[in-house]
Design an enzyme around this catalytic site. Structure first.
Site, PDB file in Angstrom:
ATOM      1  CE  LYS A 114      -4.409  -1.783   1.381  1.00  0.00           C
ATOM      2  NZ  LYS A 114      -5.649  -1.688   2.156  1.00  0.00           N
ATOM      3  CE  LYS A 196      -5.938  -8.427  -1.526  1.00  0.00           C
ATOM      4  NZ  LYS A 196      -6.678  -8.417  -0.296  1.00  0.00           N
ATOM      5  CE  LYS A 199     -13.168  -4.392   0.413  1.00  0.00           C
ATOM      6  NZ  LYS A 199     -12.168  -3.798   1.309  1.00  0.00           N
TER       7      LYS A 199
HETATM    8  P1  ATP Z   1      -8.364  -3.672  -0.422  1.00  0.00           P
HETATM    9  O1  ATP Z   1      -8.238  -4.045  -1.835  1.00  0.00           O
HETATM   10  O2  ATP Z   1      -9.059  -2.361  -0.186  1.00  0.00           O
HETATM   11  O3  ATP Z   1      -7.117  -3.824   0.384  1.00  0.00           O
HETATM   12  P2  ATP Z   1      -9.591  -6.192  -0.024  1.00  0.00           P
HETATM   13  O4  ATP Z   1     -10.429  -6.447  -1.209  1.00  0.00           O
HETATM   14  O5  ATP Z   1      -8.317  -6.912   0.090  1.00  0.00           O
HETATM   15  O6  ATP Z   1      -9.394  -4.658   0.200  1.00  0.00           O
HETATM   16  P3  ATP Z   1     -10.300  -6.434   2.730  1.00  0.00           P
HETATM   17  O7  ATP Z   1     -11.290  -5.569   3.372  1.00  0.00           O
HETATM   18  O8  ATP Z   1      -8.874  -6.119   2.978  1.00  0.00           O
HETATM   19  O9  ATP Z   1     -10.538  -6.510   1.190  1.00  0.00           O
HETATM   20  O10 ATP Z   1     -10.555  -7.947   3.084  1.00  0.00           O
HETATM   21  C1  ATP Z   1     -11.705  -8.495   3.654  1.00  0.00           C
HETATM   22  C2  ATP Z   1     -11.561  -9.987   3.755  1.00  0.00           C
HETATM   23  O11 ATP Z   1     -11.645 -10.573   2.466  1.00  0.00           O
HETATM   24  C3  ATP Z   1     -10.228 -10.455   4.339  1.00  0.00           C
HETATM   25  O12 ATP Z   1     -10.454 -11.556   5.192  1.00  0.00           O
HETATM   26  C4  ATP Z   1      -9.441 -10.852   3.152  1.00  0.00           C
HETATM   27  O13 ATP Z   1      -8.472 -11.833   3.447  1.00  0.00           O
HETATM   28  C5  ATP Z   1     -10.520 -11.402   2.228  1.00  0.00           C
HETATM   29  N1  ATP Z   1     -10.137 -11.244   0.836  1.00  0.00           N
HETATM   30  C6  ATP Z   1      -9.903 -10.077   0.192  1.00  0.00           C
HETATM   31  N2  ATP Z   1      -9.577 -10.285  -1.083  1.00  0.00           N
HETATM   32  C7  ATP Z   1      -9.602 -11.631  -1.270  1.00  0.00           C
HETATM   33  C8  ATP Z   1      -9.346 -12.481  -2.381  1.00  0.00           C
HETATM   34  N3  ATP Z   1      -9.014 -11.996  -3.555  1.00  0.00           N
HETATM   35  N4  ATP Z   1      -9.480 -13.812  -2.219  1.00  0.00           N
HETATM   36  C9  ATP Z   1      -9.835 -14.318  -1.017  1.00  0.00           C
HETATM   37  N5  ATP Z   1     -10.073 -13.581   0.060  1.00  0.00           N
HETATM   38  C10 ATP Z   1      -9.972 -12.252  -0.034  1.00  0.00           C
END
Ligand code: ATP
Ligand code: LTN
Length: 334
Positions: A114, A196, A199
């Protein structure tokens, strides 16, 4: 209190939740509610480690709550609340900051990622993000923290901080364990399948949002990046197959079949046919959730009531931990 163990987890209302969030996290939370006391929060305090539009955080906080419920999490049986509605999180985070080393935070992959992505705003909140997360978990004496793979490093650091504190002051914190889901633990970007699915990706074609219309969902899957080899084989260690591996993982997560079974089923099929079937299977899972979400999000008063009672219940639990910590470190008790 019965002897059910405690689960704590949360997501940040920092963007539209994706299929990755659902398959990697929320879907499993719903399954855990039968056997555990579950506490799930909307982590709004974590979102401001990256610059946000205030109105978006407000709106998304309720959207995330509606989605939790639409995914089957029962708001009566479990505690659902907004992180900033319980001041104990910020209070414990401060104390834990004083038991965490700079070097530990510098090693965190998410911090490195980040700060590279937001080079103009490497703030100290982003740096100490895992400390606030440790406070979230430790306040409730959580036994298990169900998260996706990307968050396991933060669980490890939480355990280290808790262990260090306990070594000085005695048994104050329960040492939590991360809980990885069997399938869907890491759903990859549809456009750059070695990254990965996130969002906050600037390219909306890279992720499937839980808010996307079903025809958009199908379109995004059909335009997912694959390779030119043209064979459907599951080779998780082969980066050149990252796109196909990811589609197989998604199919596996939504159908319950193993990746090998799926690869077998499609051994003689083309990518076009496979993608169309993945799209159909994903839509089948998402459509009913979406319908329930649409119904819930229309009733803001109901959602706010849940936030209010959730915060009250959460605080009743966390205050006990915080009192113990304050006493141990030497803050004057009246
Ligand atoms: P950002 O992209 O804003 O960092 P994010 O999409 O990674 O956000 P988080 O709020 O950080 O989402 O994660 C919420 C939950 O979803 C966490 O438990 C994280 O491990 C899970 N998660 C996020 N992205 C994935 C993914 N691509 N596959 C599986 N689990 C995920
Ligand atoms: N860092 C997590 C969100 C999060 C969390 C938590 C998850 C904040 N505090 C406590 C589990 C327990 C994320 O980005 N997914």
């Amino acid at each position: 209190m019965d002897d059910k163990k405690i689960i704590f987890s949360g997501v940040q209302p920092s963007g539209n939740l994706t299929l990755g969030n659902y398959l990697g996290a929320i879907r499993n939370w719903a399954k855990l509610q039968k056997d555990y006391h579950c506490i799930y929060a909307m982590m709004d305090m974590h979102t401001i480690t990256v610059r946000q539009t205030p109105a978006d955080i407000r709106r998304r906080t309720l959207e995330v709550l509606a989605l939790y419920i639409a995914c089957g999490i029962d708001p009566e049986e479990n505690i659902l609340f907004v992180q900033s509605h319980n001041p104990n999180h910020a209070e414990l985070a401060w104390v834990l900051n004083c038991y965490t080393y700079m070097g530990e935070m510098q090693r965190m992959t998410q911090f490195k990622d980040k700060s590279a992505r937001h080079a103009d705003n490497i703030n100290t909140g982003l740096f100490t993000y895992p400390v606030l997360m440790a406070a979230d978990i430790l306040l409730y004496g959580a036994d298990y923290v169900p998260v996706g793979k990307d968050q396991m490093q933060h669980i490890e650091i939480c355990r280290d901080i808790a262990g260090r504190f306990n070594a000085i002051y005695g048994d104050v914190f329960k040492i939590p364990e991360g809980l990885l889901s069997k399938s869907g633990a890491k759903i990859m970007s549809l456009q750059e399948p070695t990254k990965k699915m996130s969002k906050s990706d600037e390219n909306p074609k890279a992720y499937i949002s839980m808010m996307d219309d079903m025809n958009v969902v199908a379109k995004k899957i059909k335009s997912a990046v694959t390779d030119s080899e043209g064979v459907i084989e599951y080779r998780p260690d082969d980066e050149s197959k990252a796109g196909i591996n990811n589609l197989i993982s998604i199919m596996s997560a939504v159908t319950g079949k193993t990746p090998e079974e799926i690869a077998g089923d499609y051994a003689s099929a083309g990518y076009g046919t496979f993608k169309a079937d993945v799209a159909e299977a994903v839509v089948e899972v998402l459509a009913p959730i979406r319908a329930e979400y649409d119904r819930l999000i229309a009733d803001k008063a109901y959602l706010k009531d849940i936030c209010a009672s959730g915060a009250q219940r959460a605080r009743a639990i966390s205050q006990r931990t915080l009192n113990k910590v304050y006493k141990k470190v030497g803050f004057l008790q009246l």
